[in-house]
Design a protein around this motif. Structure first.
Motif, mmCIF file in Angstrom:
data_model
loop_
_atom_site.group_PDB
_atom_site.id
_atom_site.type_symbol
_atom_site.label_atom_id
_atom_site.label_comp_id
_atom_site.label_asym_id
_atom_site.label_seq_id
_atom_site.Cartn_x
_atom_site.Cartn_y
_atom_site.Cartn_z
ATOM 1 N N PHE A 284 0.844 -1.183 0.000
ATOM 2 C CA PHE A 284 0.000 0.000 0.000
ATOM 3 C C PHE A 284 0.884 1.239 0.000
ATOM 4 C CE2 PHE A 284 -2.315 -3.445 1.874
ATOM 5 C CZ PHE A 284 -3.557 -3.367 1.267
ATOM 6 N N PHE A 285 0.583 2.149 -0.903
ATOM 7 C CA PHE A 285 1.324 3.399 -0.962
ATOM 8 C C PHE A 285 0.581 4.430 -0.127
ATOM 9 C CE2 PHE A 285 2.713 0.968 -4.545
ATOM 10 C CZ PHE A 285 4.092 1.123 -4.471
ATOM 11 N N LYS B 67 -2.384 14.122 -1.874
ATOM 12 C CA LYS B 67 -2.302 13.532 -3.217
ATOM 13 C C LYS B 67 -0.877 13.211 -3.665
ATOM 14 C CE LYS B 67 -6.572 15.702 -4.693
ATOM 15 N NZ LYS B 67 -7.225 16.558 -5.661
ATOM 16 N N LYS B 68 0.089 13.291 -2.746
ATOM 17 C CA LYS B 68 1.485 12.998 -3.070
ATOM 18 C C LYS B 68 1.897 11.733 -2.338
ATOM 19 C CE LYS B 68 6.131 14.768 -2.512
ATOM 20 N NZ LYS B 68 6.979 15.677 -1.776
ATOM 21 N N ILE C 105 3.730 0.730 2.857
ATOM 22 C CA ILE C 105 3.699 -0.309 3.874
ATOM 23 C C ILE C 105 3.361 -1.621 3.176
ATOM 24 C CG2 ILE C 105 1.274 0.099 4.444
ATOM 25 C CD1 ILE C 105 2.002 -0.613 7.368
ATOM 26 N N LYS C 106 4.026 -2.660 3.610
ATOM 27 C CA LYS C 106 3.783 -4.004 3.081
ATOM 28 C C LYS C 106 3.085 -4.800 4.181
ATOM 29 C CE LYS C 106 6.602 -8.032 2.001
ATOM 30 N NZ LYS C 106 8.000 -8.432 1.779
ATOM 31 N N LEU C 107 1.940 -5.386 3.852
ATOM 32 C CA LEU C 107 1.215 -6.235 4.785
ATOM 33 C C LEU C 107 1.341 -7.677 4.325
ATOM 34 C CD1 LEU C 107 -2.112 -4.220 5.231
ATOM 35 C CD2 LEU C 107 0.028 -3.992 6.489
ATOM 36 N N LEU D 133 7.400 2.663 5.883
ATOM 37 C CA LEU D 133 8.346 3.675 5.438
ATOM 38 C C LEU D 133 7.624 4.961 5.065
ATOM 39 C CD1 LEU D 133 11.244 4.430 4.339
ATOM 40 C CD2 LEU D 133 10.497 3.438 2.184
ATOM 41 N N ILE D 134 8.020 6.047 5.692
ATOM 42 C CA ILE D 134 7.650 7.383 5.223
ATOM 43 C C ILE D 134 8.930 7.926 4.599
ATOM 44 C CG2 ILE D 134 6.883 9.709 5.829
ATOM 45 C CD1 ILE D 134 4.668 7.654 6.132
ATOM 46 N N ALA D 135 9.007 7.843 3.279
ATOM 47 C CA ALA D 135 10.235 8.184 2.562
ATOM 48 C C ALA D 135 10.441 9.696 2.456
ATOM 49 C CB ALA D 135 10.217 7.563 1.168
ATOM 50 N N ASP D 136 9.356 10.419 2.371
ATOM 51 C CA ASP D 136 9.435 11.873 2.235
ATOM 52 C C ASP D 136 9.733 12.482 3.604
ATOM 53 O OD1 ASP D 136 9.096 14.579 1.830
ATOM 54 O OD2 ASP D 136 7.133 14.401 0.870
#
Length: 124
Positions: free
Chosen positions: A30-31, A36-37, A42-44, A57-60
């Protein structure tokens, strides 16, 4: 390049990993979006009565510390209320451990440099 687990991963390697995840019916990727960015993912991994939260992960960097992951975990609990949630976190990641405890996770096991934490489902 993408950063996963504080290691640089080439775009081709990440694409292959993502494609393999898409082939597995027990995995959901899931992104996470904010305004809207895309800001993270997250991988479940689904099991009979539990879900492993993986690759949170919050990459930003501009969106870290804003409560987004808390909202994501709350949403997962709402959508999948009959599942226990569990995850693994590095022992020295005190900030993450504190955050997960604030979301109701408890430590259940330690192996090498990782702690396994679980949040049991509850009927509210």
């Amino acid at each position: 390049m993408y950063i996963l687990y504080h290691t640089f991963v080439k775009k081709d390697e990440h694409k292959k990993w993502f494609e393999n995840c898409q082939k597995d019916s027990t995995i959901g990727i899931f992104f996470i979006k904010n305004d809207k960015k895309s800001v993270g993912m997250i991988k479940l991994i689904f099991f009979k009565d539990s879900i492993k939260l993986d690759n949170l992960l919050i990459a930003d960097k501009n969106n870290r510390g804003k409560g987004i992951m808390g909202i994501v975990i709350d949403r997962i609990c709402k959508v999948y209320p009959m599942y226990n949630l569990f995850l693994e976190v590095l022992k020295d990641n005190e900030k993450a451990i504190s955050f997960y405890k604030s979301k109701g996770f408890v430590e259940v096991a330690t192996k090498d440099n990782e702690i396994t934490m679980i949040k049991k489902y509850s009927i509210e």
